[in-house]
Design an enzyme around this catalytic site. Structure first.
Site, short mmCIF file in Angstrom:
data_model
loop_
_atom_site.label_atom_id
_atom_site.label_comp_id
_atom_site.label_asym_id
_atom_site.label_seq_id
_atom_site.Cartn_x
_atom_site.Cartn_y
_atom_site.Cartn_z
N LYS A 50 -6.58 26.25 71.73
CA LYS A 50 -6.69 28.33 71.70
C LYS A 50 -6.05 29.24 71.60
CE LYS A 50 -8.40 25.58 75.48
NZ LYS A 50 -9.09 24.51 76.00
N GLY A 51 -4.78 28.61 71.30
CA GLY A 51 -4.25 30.10 72.09
C GLY A 51 -3.95 30.93 70.55
N GLU A 106 -1.08 31.24 64.64
CA GLU A 106 -0.04 30.50 66.21
C GLU A 106 -0.69 31.10 66.36
OE1 GLU A 106 -0.66 28.43 68.01
OE2 GLU A 106 0.91 26.37 68.01
N ASP A 107 -0.23 30.98 68.26
CA ASP A 107 -0.09 31.64 69.08
C ASP A 107 1.50 31.84 69.29
OD1 ASP A 107 0.46 29.74 70.58
OD2 ASP A 107 -0.69 29.90 72.31
N ASP A 110 7.58 27.29 69.39
CA ASP A 110 8.76 27.65 70.89
C ASP A 110 9.13 25.96 70.48
OD1 ASP A 110 8.76 27.90 73.76
OD2 ASP A 110 8.30 25.92 74.33
N LYS A 138 10.26 31.49 70.01
CA LYS A 138 10.93 32.14 71.68
C LYS A 138 12.23 31.30 70.44
CE LYS A 138 8.06 31.33 75.15
NZ LYS A 138 7.96 29.76 76.44
N PHE A 159 8.79 32.11 79.73
CA PHE A 159 7.09 31.94 79.80
C PHE A 159 6.43 32.76 79.87
CE2 PHE A 159 3.33 29.81 80.38
CZ PHE A 159 3.37 28.09 79.48
N VAL A 160 5.35 32.86 78.94
CA VAL A 160 4.48 34.61 78.75
C VAL A 160 2.88 33.63 78.67
CG1 VAL A 160 5.71 35.58 77.59
CG2 VAL A 160 4.35 34.25 76.27
N ASP A 166 -2.05 31.01 77.51
CA ASP A 166 -2.56 30.71 79.23
C ASP A 166 -1.15 30.01 79.67
OD1 ASP A 166 -2.10 27.83 76.91
OD2 ASP A 166 -3.09 26.73 79.02
N ARG A 172 -5.77 33.80 79.20
CA ARG A 172 -6.64 33.70 77.57
C ARG A 172 -6.50 35.47 77.09
NH1 ARG A 172 -4.57 29.32 75.33
NH2 ARG A 172 -4.87 26.92 76.21
P1 IMP Z 1 6.01 24.53 70.08
O1 IMP Z 1 5.33 22.79 69.53
O2 IMP Z 1 6.88 24.00 71.61
O3 IMP Z 1 6.40 25.20 69.69
O4 IMP Z 1 4.91 24.75 70.96
C1 IMP Z 1 4.43 25.58 70.51
C2 IMP Z 1 2.64 25.42 71.90
O5 IMP Z 1 3.12 25.66 73.46
C3 IMP Z 1 1.76 27.14 71.69
O6 IMP Z 1 1.41 27.09 70.77
C4 IMP Z 1 1.67 27.66 72.79
O7 IMP Z 1 0.50 27.14 72.72
C5 IMP Z 1 2.67 26.31 73.47
N1 IMP Z 1 3.82 27.70 74.43
C6 IMP Z 1 4.46 28.04 74.15
N2 IMP Z 1 5.32 28.56 74.85
C7 IMP Z 1 4.52 29.38 75.78
C8 IMP Z 1 4.53 30.03 76.62
O8 IMP Z 1 5.55 30.92 77.11
N3 IMP Z 1 3.29 30.68 77.30
C9 IMP Z 1 2.04 29.76 77.07
N4 IMP Z 1 1.88 28.53 76.28
C10 IMP Z 1 3.43 28.23 75.36
MG MG Z 2 -1.16 27.00 71.64
#
Ligand code: IMP
Ligand code: MG
Length: 187
Positions: A50-51, A106-107, A110, A138, A159-160, A166, A172
Site C-alpha cells: 500500500k505504501g 515503490e515507496d 530498502d 536507502k 526508519f521513516v 507506515d 500512511r
Molecule cells: P525491501 O524489500 O527491503 O527493499 O523492502 C521495501 C519495503 O519495506 C518498502 O516497500 C516498505 O514497505 C518497507 N520499508 C522499508 N523501510 C521502511 C521505512 O523506513 N518505513 C516504512 N516502511 C519501510
Molecule cells: Mg512497501
C-alpha cells in the site's frame, strides 16, 4: 517479547525529514523527467500496495504522457524491520503488460528484495521496457544489487513514516516524511 497493546506516538512529535513542499517539488521533477523520457509513448504505472499509493497518485499527476495504473501487492515484513527475505505476491496486475512501457512505482527501495522479486516477475510478462521509480532509497541497506531509475530522495539507514509509509499500518496519511523514533520501534 511484550504482548501489551502498542502505543503509537503522534506524528507531530516526530522530526520532519522532508516537508510536503519538498516532496511535491521532487515529485514534479521526476514527473517532468518521465514525461521527457517517454515523450510520445504510453506508459503503465504499477504501484506496489500500500505504501506507494500516495506517491503514485502524485507522480501520475505530474506525468504528461498517456498513462494507465495498475497495482500489485506483496507480503511485507509487517511490524518488524527485519525481512525474512521471502517475498510473496498477494495481488497480481489486472491487465497484460506485454509490449508496454512499464514503470514500477515503490515507496522505499530498502534491502532491494521486494523490487528485485517484482522486477523478475514483471519481466516474465515481456514488457517493451521496465523501469523503477521509488520515492525513497536507502542504499546502505541493500542486500541484493538493484537500483531505481527515478528516486526522489536518498536517505540513510533510518526508519521513516508518512507519505504512504507506515509503521504497523499507521501514519500512511501523514503529509510529510518523518523519522520514526527508534526507541518506540520493535524493529
Ligand atoms: P525491501 O524489500 O527491503 O527493499 O523492502 C521495501 C519495503 O519495506 C518498502 O516497500 C516498505 O514497505 C518497507 N520499508 C522499508 N523501510 C521502511 C521505512 O523506513 N518505513 C516504512 N516502511 C519501510
Ligand atoms: Mg512497501
Amino acid at each position: 517479547m511484550s504482548i501489551s497493546t502498542p502505543t503509537f506516538p503522534p506524528a507531530s512529535s516526530m522530526e520532519v525529514l522532508f516537508t510536503k513542499e519538498q516532496i511535491a517539488e521532487r515529485t514534479r521533477a521526476i514527473g517532468a523527467q518521465i514525461t521527457a523520457d517517454y515523450a510520445g509513448q504510453s506508459i503503465v504505472l504499477i504501484g506496489v500496495l500500500k505504501g506507494a499509493a500516495i506517491f503514485l497518485a502524485d507522480l501520475a499527476r505530474a506525468i504528461q504522457v498517456d498513462n494507465t495504473f495498475d497495482f500489485v501487492a506483496v507480503s511485507s515484513y509487517g511490524r518488524a524491520r527485519v525481512t525474512s527475505g521471502a517475498v510473496k505476491l498477494i495481488k497480481d496486475i489486472d491487465n497484460p503488460i506485454e509490449g508496454k512501457h512499464v514503470i514500477i512505482v515503490e515507496d522505499i527501495l530498502d534491502t532491494g528484495l521486494t523490487l528485485s522479486y517484482l522486477r523478475g516477475l514483471m519481466l516474465q510478462h515481456k514488457p517493451a521496457s521496465l523501469k523503477i521509480a521509488s520515492c525513497l532509497d536507502k542504499p546502505e541497506r541493500r542486500l541484493v544489487p538493484i537500483e531505481a531509475d527515478y528516486v526522489a530522495f536518498k536517505i540513510p539507514n533510518q526508519f521513516v513514516i508518512g507519505y504512504g509509509m507506515d509503521y504497523a499500518e499507521r501514519y500512511r496519511g501523514v503529509e510529510d516524511i518523518r523519522l520514526f523514533p527508534e526507541e518506540t520501534a520493535n524493529l
